[in-house]
Scaffold this motif. Structure first.
Motif, PDB file in Angstrom:
ATOM      1  N   ASN A 287       0.764  -1.212  -0.125  1.00 33.15           N
ATOM      2  CA  ASN A 287       0.026   0.026   0.073  1.00 33.15           C
ATOM      3  C   ASN A 287       0.809   1.179   0.001  1.00 33.15           C
ATOM      4  O   ASN A 287       0.648   2.128  -0.650  1.00 33.15           O
ATOM      5  CB  ASN A 287      -0.866   0.076   1.269  1.00 33.15           C
ATOM      6  CG  ASN A 287      -1.914  -1.342   1.217  1.00 33.15           C
ATOM      7  OD1 ASN A 287      -1.501  -2.292   1.478  1.00 33.15           O
ATOM      8  ND2 ASN A 287      -3.281  -0.920   1.166  1.00 33.15           N
ATOM      9  N   ALA A 288       1.940   1.281   0.853  1.00 30.22           N
ATOM     10  CA  ALA A 288       2.889   2.352   0.823  1.00 30.22           C
ATOM     11  C   ALA A 288       3.572   2.561  -0.486  1.00 30.22           C
ATOM     12  O   ALA A 288       3.483   3.792  -0.898  1.00 30.22           O
ATOM     13  CB  ALA A 288       3.916   2.331   2.067  1.00 30.22           C
TER      14      ALA A 288
ATOM     15  N   GLU B 213      -0.065   8.531  -1.943  1.00 32.07           N
ATOM     16  CA  GLU B 213      -0.893   9.835  -2.613  1.00 32.07           C
ATOM     17  C   GLU B 213      -0.278  10.992  -2.289  1.00 32.07           C
ATOM     18  O   GLU B 213      -0.022  11.470  -1.280  1.00 32.07           O
ATOM     19  CB  GLU B 213      -2.406   9.866  -2.051  1.00 32.07           C
ATOM     20  CG  GLU B 213      -3.490   8.872  -2.586  1.00 32.07           C
ATOM     21  CD  GLU B 213      -3.594   9.003  -4.211  1.00 32.07           C
ATOM     22  OE1 GLU B 213      -3.504  10.161  -4.763  1.00 32.07           O
ATOM     23  OE2 GLU B 213      -4.201   8.055  -4.805  1.00 32.07           O
ATOM     24  N   PRO B 214       0.164  12.063  -3.446  1.00 35.83           N
ATOM     25  CA  PRO B 214       0.280  11.561  -4.975  1.00 35.83           C
ATOM     26  C   PRO B 214       0.947  10.549  -5.176  1.00 35.83           C
ATOM     27  O   PRO B 214       1.978  10.041  -4.364  1.00 35.83           O
ATOM     28  CB  PRO B 214       0.426  12.734  -5.445  1.00 35.83           C
ATOM     29  CG  PRO B 214       1.550  13.342  -4.526  1.00 35.83           C
ATOM     30  CD  PRO B 214       0.782  13.124  -3.198  1.00 35.83           C
ATOM     31  N   PRO B 215       0.536   9.621  -6.324  1.00 30.32           N
ATOM     32  CA  PRO B 215       1.277   8.272  -6.455  1.00 30.32           C
ATOM     33  C   PRO B 215       3.049   8.723  -6.899  1.00 30.32           C
ATOM     34  O   PRO B 215       3.477   9.778  -7.446  1.00 30.32           O
ATOM     35  CB  PRO B 215       0.687   7.906  -7.699  1.00 30.32           C
ATOM     36  CG  PRO B 215      -0.171   8.972  -8.278  1.00 30.32           C
ATOM     37  CD  PRO B 215      -0.554   9.923  -7.365  1.00 30.32           C
ATOM     38  N   ILE B 216       3.713   7.796  -6.486  1.00 33.86           N
ATOM     39  CA  ILE B 216       5.069   7.738  -6.978  1.00 33.86           C
ATOM     40  C   ILE B 216       4.998   7.408  -8.338  1.00 33.86           C
ATOM     41  O   ILE B 216       4.255   6.722  -9.151  1.00 33.86           O
ATOM     42  CB  ILE B 216       5.927   6.495  -6.326  1.00 33.86           C
ATOM     43  CG1 ILE B 216       5.612   6.733  -4.660  1.00 33.86           C
ATOM     44  CG2 ILE B 216       7.254   6.493  -6.617  1.00 33.86           C
ATOM     45  CD1 ILE B 216       6.219   5.381  -3.694  1.00 33.86           C
ATOM     46  N   ASP B 217       6.280   8.031  -9.121  1.00 35.63           N
ATOM     47  CA  ASP B 217       6.322   7.975 -10.387  1.00 35.63           C
ATOM     48  C   ASP B 217       6.326   6.601 -10.879  1.00 35.63           C
ATOM     49  O   ASP B 217       7.017   5.873 -10.501  1.00 35.63           O
ATOM     50  CB  ASP B 217       7.299   8.660 -11.020  1.00 35.63           C
ATOM     51  CG  ASP B 217       7.723   8.774 -12.370  1.00 35.63           C
ATOM     52  OD1 ASP B 217       7.285   9.396 -13.156  1.00 35.63           O
ATOM     53  OD2 ASP B 217       8.533   7.985 -13.056  1.00 35.63           O
ATOM     54  N   GLY B 218       5.453   6.284 -11.975  1.00 38.20           N
ATOM     55  CA  GLY B 218       5.395   4.953 -12.461  1.00 38.20           C
ATOM     56  C   GLY B 218       6.583   4.203 -13.342  1.00 38.20           C
ATOM     57  O   GLY B 218       6.999   3.167 -13.141  1.00 38.20           O
ATOM     58  N   ASP B 219       7.215   5.313 -14.100  1.00 37.55           N
ATOM     59  CA  ASP B 219       8.592   4.810 -14.774  1.00 37.55           C
ATOM     60  C   ASP B 219       9.632   4.502 -13.715  1.00 37.55           C
ATOM     61  O   ASP B 219      10.245   3.534 -13.885  1.00 37.55           O
ATOM     62  CB  ASP B 219       8.962   6.111 -15.565  1.00 37.55           C
ATOM     63  CG  ASP B 219       8.323   6.233 -16.935  1.00 37.55           C
ATOM     64  OD1 ASP B 219       7.732   5.501 -17.325  1.00 37.55           O
ATOM     65  OD2 ASP B 219       7.779   7.369 -17.175  1.00 37.55           O
ATOM     66  N   PHE B 220       9.532   5.255 -12.555  1.00 34.08           N
ATOM     67  CA  PHE B 220      10.634   4.936 -11.708  1.00 34.08           C
ATOM     68  C   PHE B 220      10.150   3.532 -10.805  1.00 34.08           C
ATOM     69  O   PHE B 220      11.358   2.854 -10.632  1.00 34.08           O
ATOM     70  CB  PHE B 220      10.665   5.995 -10.505  1.00 34.08           C
ATOM     71  CG  PHE B 220      11.313   5.686  -9.279  1.00 34.08           C
ATOM     72  CD1 PHE B 220      12.753   5.474  -9.249  1.00 34.08           C
ATOM     73  CD2 PHE B 220      10.800   5.454  -7.975  1.00 34.08           C
ATOM     74  CE1 PHE B 220      13.326   5.129  -7.944  1.00 34.08           C
ATOM     75  CE2 PHE B 220      11.059   5.124  -6.860  1.00 34.08           C
ATOM     76  CZ  PHE B 220      12.436   4.885  -6.813  1.00 34.08           C
ATOM     77  N   LEU B 221       9.179   3.365 -10.683  1.00 30.75           N
ATOM     78  CA  LEU B 221       8.654   2.180  -9.949  1.00 30.75           C
ATOM     79  C   LEU B 221       8.840   1.124 -10.837  1.00 30.75           C
ATOM     80  O   LEU B 221       9.542  -0.160 -10.396  1.00 30.75           O
ATOM     81  CB  LEU B 221       7.097   2.110  -9.605  1.00 30.75           C
ATOM     82  CG  LEU B 221       6.937   2.860  -8.323  1.00 30.75           C
ATOM     83  CD1 LEU B 221       5.268   2.969  -7.899  1.00 30.75           C
ATOM     84  CD2 LEU B 221       7.791   2.641  -7.079  1.00 30.75           C
TER      85      LEU B 221
ATOM     86  N   LEU C  75      -1.057  -2.242 -10.785  1.00 29.65           N
ATOM     87  CA  LEU C  75      -1.022  -2.280  -9.088  1.00 29.65           C
ATOM     88  C   LEU C  75      -1.270  -0.811  -8.504  1.00 29.65           C
ATOM     89  O   LEU C  75      -1.986  -0.767  -7.447  1.00 29.65           O
ATOM     90  CB  LEU C  75       0.433  -2.641  -8.737  1.00 29.65           C
ATOM     91  CG  LEU C  75       0.960  -3.851  -9.216  1.00 29.65           C
ATOM     92  CD1 LEU C  75       2.339  -4.243  -9.016  1.00 29.65           C
ATOM     93  CD2 LEU C  75      -0.054  -5.268  -8.327  1.00 29.65           C
ATOM     94  N   GLN C  76      -1.106   0.247  -8.985  1.00 34.24           N
ATOM     95  CA  GLN C  76      -1.332   1.547  -8.448  1.00 34.24           C
ATOM     96  C   GLN C  76      -2.859   1.752  -8.518  1.00 34.24           C
ATOM     97  O   GLN C  76      -3.363   2.334  -7.206  1.00 34.24           O
ATOM     98  CB  GLN C  76      -0.768   2.644  -9.193  1.00 34.24           C
ATOM     99  CG  GLN C  76       0.765   2.859  -8.961  1.00 34.24           C
ATOM    100  CD  GLN C  76       1.471   3.767  -9.555  1.00 34.24           C
ATOM    101  OE1 GLN C  76       1.189   3.899 -10.989  1.00 34.24           O
ATOM    102  NE2 GLN C  76       2.509   4.502  -9.058  1.00 34.24           N
ATOM    103  N   LYS C  77      -3.656   1.120  -9.227  1.00 35.80           N
ATOM    104  CA  LYS C  77      -4.899   1.234  -9.426  1.00 35.80           C
ATOM    105  C   LYS C  77      -5.664   0.329  -8.391  1.00 35.80           C
ATOM    106  O   LYS C  77      -6.651   0.875  -7.792  1.00 35.80           O
ATOM    107  CB  LYS C  77      -5.680   0.839 -10.852  1.00 35.80           C
ATOM    108  CG  LYS C  77      -5.174   1.780 -12.041  1.00 35.80           C
ATOM    109  CD  LYS C  77      -5.770   1.299 -13.046  1.00 35.80           C
ATOM    110  CE  LYS C  77      -5.422   2.284 -14.602  1.00 35.80           C
ATOM    111  NZ  LYS C  77      -5.989   1.686 -15.665  1.00 35.80           N
ATOM    112  N   LYS C  78      -5.164  -0.745  -8.170  1.00 37.23           N
ATOM    113  CA  LYS C  78      -5.704  -1.670  -7.282  1.00 37.23           C
ATOM    114  C   LYS C  78      -5.314  -1.336  -5.835  1.00 37.23           C
ATOM    115  O   LYS C  78      -6.285  -1.656  -4.824  1.00 37.23           O
ATOM    116  CB  LYS C  78      -4.953  -3.062  -7.468  1.00 37.23           C
ATOM    117  CG  LYS C  78      -5.337  -3.849  -8.565  1.00 37.23           C
ATOM    118  CD  LYS C  78      -4.783  -5.248  -8.811  1.00 37.23           C
ATOM    119  CE  LYS C  78      -5.158  -5.714 -10.029  1.00 37.23           C
ATOM    120  NZ  LYS C  78      -4.496  -7.092 -10.498  1.00 37.23           N
ATOM    121  N   PHE C  79      -4.110  -0.420  -5.582  1.00 40.49           N
ATOM    122  CA  PHE C  79      -3.950  -0.220  -4.239  1.00 40.49           C
ATOM    123  C   PHE C  79      -4.458   1.123  -3.776  1.00 40.49           C
ATOM    124  O   PHE C  79      -4.245   1.640  -2.971  1.00 40.49           O
ATOM    125  CB  PHE C  79      -2.335  -0.537  -3.926  1.00 40.49           C
ATOM    126  CG  PHE C  79      -2.127  -1.805  -3.801  1.00 40.49           C
ATOM    127  CD1 PHE C  79      -2.180  -2.547  -2.521  1.00 40.49           C
ATOM    128  CD2 PHE C  79      -1.497  -2.426  -4.640  1.00 40.49           C
ATOM    129  CE1 PHE C  79      -1.996  -3.626  -2.215  1.00 40.49           C
ATOM    130  CE2 PHE C  79      -0.950  -3.779  -4.633  1.00 40.49           C
ATOM    131  CZ  PHE C  79      -1.264  -4.475  -3.211  1.00 40.49           C
TER     132      PHE C  79
END
Length: 218
Positions: free
Chosen positions: A186-187, A192-200, A214-218
């Motif tokens: 969850n972390a 919120e705001p989301p961590i950058d998807g490219d970085f993740l 995964l970001q949508k689910k959590f």
């Protein structure tokens, strides 16, 4: 030479004082029963009631014989006994939690930042595991059954899952009034705001589409 020793001593005392404040302070009186009608807080606890008004019921709670509601996606439930349920726990540096797990139920990987966790299984078979910190990341796990006790050291990523055929339940003691609770997925994926998807995607070596899902689910 004398000045150097004094400076070194001051640095050491400063270092350990910071460590000490990361945990619950020691009480300075027999008890400090929380005044639940007041929102005032101080240090590691809540405002105290007038000792003249304290009663035996301020140190009592009934209800841990009841199973929690596990009808949720993780199949788990927790019933907490903290200062909100027992005002007499205020400033004493501990809470108690009953956990229930239906078959295949689990608590996803999480961290308690301020408390060691002591688990006593009441029913069923629960696998409990934790992972040590960098650089080893060693995984310790054990299937714990009725009457067994398992300890999870403070601050380590850990999890629990029901590996039996029936329901499972345990009592969990924490040596902090506020252990802290962070679910790792969850972390990371639900911030919120989301961590950058490219970085993740680079950090977890996953396709960006998977990260976004995964970001949508959590």
């Amino acid at each position: 030479m004398g000045l150097s020793v004094i400076l070194l001593s001051m640095l050491v005392l400063n270092f350990f004082s910071k460590i000490a404040f990361a945990f619950d302070p020691s009480p300075l009186q027999d008890f400090c029963v929380a005044d639940l009608s007041s929102s005032a807080r101080f240090g590691g606890g809540r405002q105290c009631k007038d000792p003249a008004t304290v009663e035996a019921d301020d140190f009592f709670f009934s209800g841990l014989h009841l199973s929690g509601n596990t009808s949720n996606p993780s199949g788990s439930a927790s019933t907490t006994v903290s200062v909100n349920q027992i005002p007499g726990l205020n400033t004493l540096g501990m809470i108690l939690v009953r956990v229930d797990l239906r078959p295949n139920g689990f608590f996803r990987p999480h961290i308690h930042h301020r408390a060691t966790e002591l688990v006593t299984v009441l029913e069923g078979s629960i696998e409990i595991g934790f992972v040590t910190s960098y650089p080893n990341y060693k995984h310790f796990s054990k299937v714990v059954r009725r009457g067994d006790v398992f300890v999870v050291p403070v601050g380590l990523v850990h999890y629990a899952r029901n590996v039996g055929r029936g329901n499972a339940a345990a009592l969990v003691a924490f040596n902090s009034q506020n252990p802290g609770f962070t679910f790792v997925p969850n972390a990371v994926f639900g911030a919120e705001p989301p961590i950058d998807g490219d970085f993740l995607s680079r950090a977890f070596k996953l396709d960006k589409e998977i990260v976004e899902d995964l970001q949508k689910k959590f």
